[in-house]
Design a protein around this motif. Structure first.
Motif, PDB file in Angstrom:
ATOM      1  N   ILE A   1      11.472 -30.583  -1.375  1.00 17.50           N
ATOM      2  CA  ILE A   1      10.464 -31.515  -0.847  1.00 17.50           C
ATOM      3  C   ILE A   1       9.782 -32.258  -1.995  1.00 17.50           C
ATOM      4  O   ILE A   1       9.419 -33.436  -1.861  1.00 17.50           O
ATOM      5  CB  ILE A   1       9.422 -30.785   0.039  1.00 17.50           C
ATOM      6  CG1 ILE A   1       8.453 -31.787   0.659  1.00 17.50           C
ATOM      7  CG2 ILE A   1       8.668 -29.744  -0.736  1.00 17.50           C
ATOM      8  CD1 ILE A   1       9.101 -32.889   1.480  1.00 17.50           C
ATOM      9  N   ILE A   2       9.629 -31.617  -3.149  1.00 15.50           N
ATOM     10  CA  ILE A   2       9.070 -32.325  -4.308  1.00 15.50           C
ATOM     11  C   ILE A   2      10.034 -33.425  -4.747  1.00 15.50           C
ATOM     12  O   ILE A   2       9.615 -34.550  -5.067  1.00 15.50           O
ATOM     13  CB  ILE A   2       8.804 -31.356  -5.473  1.00 15.50           C
ATOM     14  CG1 ILE A   2       7.846 -30.247  -5.045  1.00 15.50           C
ATOM     15  CG2 ILE A   2       8.208 -32.120  -6.668  1.00 15.50           C
ATOM     16  CD1 ILE A   2       7.627 -29.181  -6.103  1.00 15.50           C
ATOM     17  N   ALA A   3      11.321 -33.104  -4.766  1.00 13.66           N
ATOM     18  CA  ALA A   3      12.326 -34.098  -5.155  1.00 13.66           C
ATOM     19  C   ALA A   3      12.340 -35.276  -4.193  1.00 13.66           C
ATOM     20  O   ALA A   3      12.462 -36.431  -4.611  1.00 13.66           O
ATOM     21  CB  ALA A   3      13.709 -33.442  -5.210  1.00 13.66           C
ATOM     22  N   ILE A   4      12.211 -35.009  -2.898  1.00 13.18           N
ATOM     23  CA  ILE A   4      12.228 -36.081  -1.900  1.00 13.18           C
ATOM     24  C   ILE A   4      10.980 -36.955  -2.030  1.00 13.18           C
ATOM     25  O   ILE A   4      11.056 -38.184  -1.920  1.00 13.18           O
ATOM     26  CB  ILE A   4      12.330 -35.485  -0.482  1.00 13.18           C
ATOM     27  CG1 ILE A   4      13.703 -34.835  -0.285  1.00 13.18           C
ATOM     28  CG2 ILE A   4      12.088 -36.560   0.572  1.00 13.18           C
ATOM     29  CD1 ILE A   4      13.843 -34.077   1.018  1.00 13.18           C
TER      30      ILE A   4
ATOM     31  N   ALA B   1       7.388 -44.020  -3.913  1.00 13.88           N
ATOM     32  CA  ALA B   1       8.081 -44.010  -5.204  1.00 13.88           C
ATOM     33  C   ALA B   1       9.565 -43.721  -5.063  1.00 13.88           C
ATOM     34  O   ALA B   1      10.385 -44.214  -5.838  1.00 13.88           O
ATOM     35  CB  ALA B   1       7.440 -42.967  -6.127  1.00 13.88           C
ATOM     36  N   THR B   2       9.942 -42.937  -4.075  1.00  7.89           N
ATOM     37  CA  THR B   2      11.353 -42.579  -3.882  1.00  7.89           C
ATOM     38  C   THR B   2      11.957 -43.224  -2.643  1.00  7.89           C
ATOM     39  O   THR B   2      13.097 -42.914  -2.290  1.00  7.89           O
ATOM     40  CB  THR B   2      11.503 -41.053  -3.777  1.00  7.89           C
ATOM     41  OG1 THR B   2      10.603 -40.557  -2.780  1.00  7.89           O
ATOM     42  CG2 THR B   2      11.204 -40.382  -5.105  1.00  7.89           C
ATOM     43  N   HIS B   3      11.200 -44.096  -1.974  1.00  2.23           N
ATOM     44  CA  HIS B   3      11.710 -44.723  -0.748  1.00  2.23           C
ATOM     45  C   HIS B   3      11.424 -46.214  -0.757  1.00  2.23           C
ATOM     46  O   HIS B   3      10.902 -46.774   0.214  1.00  2.23           O
ATOM     47  CB  HIS B   3      11.089 -44.062   0.492  1.00  2.23           C
ATOM     48  CG  HIS B   3      11.482 -42.637   0.686  1.00  2.23           C
ATOM     49  ND1 HIS B   3      10.889 -41.599  -0.014  1.00  2.23           N
ATOM     50  CD2 HIS B   3      12.419 -42.071   1.490  1.00  2.23           C
ATOM     51  CE1 HIS B   3      11.433 -40.460   0.362  1.00  2.23           C
ATOM     52  NE2 HIS B   3      12.358 -40.711   1.257  1.00  2.23           N
ATOM     53  N   ARG B   4      11.742 -46.867  -1.848  1.00  5.64           N
ATOM     54  CA  ARG B   4      11.528 -48.308  -1.945  1.00  5.64           C
ATOM     55  C   ARG B   4      12.415 -49.036  -0.936  1.00  5.64           C
ATOM     56  O   ARG B   4      13.578 -48.695  -0.759  1.00  5.64           O
ATOM     57  CB  ARG B   4      11.843 -48.797  -3.356  1.00  5.64           C
ATOM     58  CG  ARG B   4      11.007 -48.110  -4.436  1.00  5.64           C
ATOM     59  CD  ARG B   4      11.465 -48.538  -5.813  1.00  5.64           C
ATOM     60  NE  ARG B   4      10.910 -47.664  -6.847  1.00  5.64           N
ATOM     61  CZ  ARG B   4       9.743 -47.841  -7.426  1.00  5.64           C
ATOM     62  NH1 ARG B   4       9.037 -48.852  -7.088  1.00  5.64           N
ATOM     63  NH2 ARG B   4       9.301 -46.997  -8.335  1.00  5.64           N
ATOM     64  N   ASP B   5      11.829 -50.033  -0.280  1.00  8.95           N
ATOM     65  CA  ASP B   5      12.540 -50.878   0.692  1.00  8.95           C
ATOM     66  C   ASP B   5      12.987 -50.104   1.929  1.00  8.95           C
ATOM     67  O   ASP B   5      13.826 -50.588   2.698  1.00  8.95           O
ATOM     68  CB  ASP B   5      13.765 -51.540   0.049  1.00  8.95           C
ATOM     69  CG  ASP B   5      13.400 -52.383  -1.164  1.00  8.95           C
ATOM     70  OD1 ASP B   5      12.328 -53.025  -1.125  1.00  8.95           O
ATOM     71  OD2 ASP B   5      14.182 -52.395  -2.135  1.00  8.95           O
TER      72      ASP B   5
END
Length: 357
Positions: free
Chosen positions: A73-76, A223-227
């Motif tokens: 979950i931290i990685a996601i 930060a990890t889900h751009r667009d």
């Protein structure tokens, strides 16, 4: 999953550090891309949460225990490089302060839980989630499956590392020097614990936390889900809640701290992981504890609360609760300091770069 000292040879521990050390160096550099000022507290909270969930031991039918980790979950949420830093710090202070996992074996534990687990889990998540909206059922299911896959990958790596010890390191008569369990024992034991109980716990944790963040505070996932759209089509945006995500998070962490003594209900120890003298030597065909295991198992004796308990063994629940409070405070503070330092160094480098025409 926390390998104690003595169960791996010094050569195996050194090889794990050879992989882990450059990974930590790259992570410190790469994490600046996603962990900006507003995300530093989030990373600290996630690291503290990882520390806490690893204190919740779940009983397994074979007489041992297992636990969730929280690495995926931290990685996601913040990227796998941030997970490397967060989980590594949690593991380090578990070993140094509480003797949970070895100091010599720290590189191996970090390799399994802080490197392999988040990267494999994150890869599975990206593969399954595709371009689906943040709040879609597909993406939530992807997070849960990623957590399940990640922890089982870490469990398999742990099983292999311990299982190869008797074949690689033994006396002239064939007696093992370190872990006395071969692959035919370590792989089934780890598979039973993690394909069932621990895997389910990790899937629920990862999917549940992701679903909450996606619906109440999608900015934390930016930060990890751009667009990636927050909702499908013209679906209404989530309503503002009186209980903010920050307050809910603090409340959840406080509740977890209060519940940590439940981890005492499942002490485990069926495979001698808590103390070598618990090994069933007759069943293993041994006349004595393996020499290397006996030599290195007590390598680190400067713990604050060994095995999350007081030295006299009294007031176990209070000691476990105190360990949780100390652990989350130390881990969160160290992560906050590391993240802030990394960000300042990166900012200084940017300022010092010559301007181009």
């Amino acid at each position: 999953m926390h390998i104690p000292d003595g169960y791996l040879s010094p050569q195996t521990c050194a090889a794990a550090f050879v992989v882990a050390v450059p990974t930590w160096a790259v992570a410190a550099n790469r994490v600046t891309r996603v962990v900006k000022t507003r995300n530093v507290p989030t990373l600290a909270v996630f690291a503290a949460l990882s520390f806490l969930v690893m204190m919740f031991n779940i009983p397994i039918p074979d007489g041992t225990t297992a636990h969730a980790v929280g690495a995926v979950i931290i990685a996601i949420a913040l990227g796998p490089w941030a997970a490397v830093i967060a989980v590594s710090v949690a593991l380090l202070f578990q070993a140094l302060l509480f003797g949970d996992g070895g100091v010599l074996a720290f590189g191996a534990n970090a390799l399994n839980l802080a490197i392999l687990m988040p990267f494999i889990g994150y890869g599975v998540y990206r593969l399954i989630a595709g371009r689906s909206p943040l709040t879609s059922t597909r993406r939530i299911a992807a997070a849960a499956i990623a957590g399940y896959t990640g922890i089982n990958a870490a469990a398999l790596a742990t099983a292999v590392e311990m299982g190869i010890q008797p074949d690689l390191f033994h006396t002239a008569s064939g007696a093992p020097l370190y872990s006395p369990y071969g692959l035919s024992q370590t792989i089934p034991a780890m598979a039973l614990a993690h394909l069932t109980i621990a895997g389910a716990a990790e899937a629920i944790l990862t999917g549940g936390v992701f679903a909450y963040l996606a619906r109440t505070d999608p900015a934390r996932l930016a930060a990890t889900h751009r667009d990636i759209p927050a909702t499908a089509g013209d679906a209404p945006a989530p309503r503002a809640r009186r209980l903010t995500p920050a307050r809910m998070t603090l409340g959840f962490v406080a509740l977890m701290v209060l519940l940590t003594p439940l981890g005492l209900l499942a002490p485990g120890g069926a495979f001698g992981e808590d103390a070598p003298h618990d090994l069933n030597l007759r069943e293993l065909g041994l006349s004595a504890i393996p020499a290397g295991l006996a030599k290195y198992n007590g390598f680190w004796s400067h713990t604050l609360l060994a095995d999350y308990g007081f030295s006299d063994g009294q007031h176990a629940g209070l000691a476990y609760l105190l360990s949780a409070i100390i652990g989350i405070a130390v881990v969160a503070a160290v992560i906050f300091a590391i993240s802030t330092l990394i960000e300042r160094v990166a900012r200084h480098r940017e300022v010092g770069k010559p301007e181009t025409a």
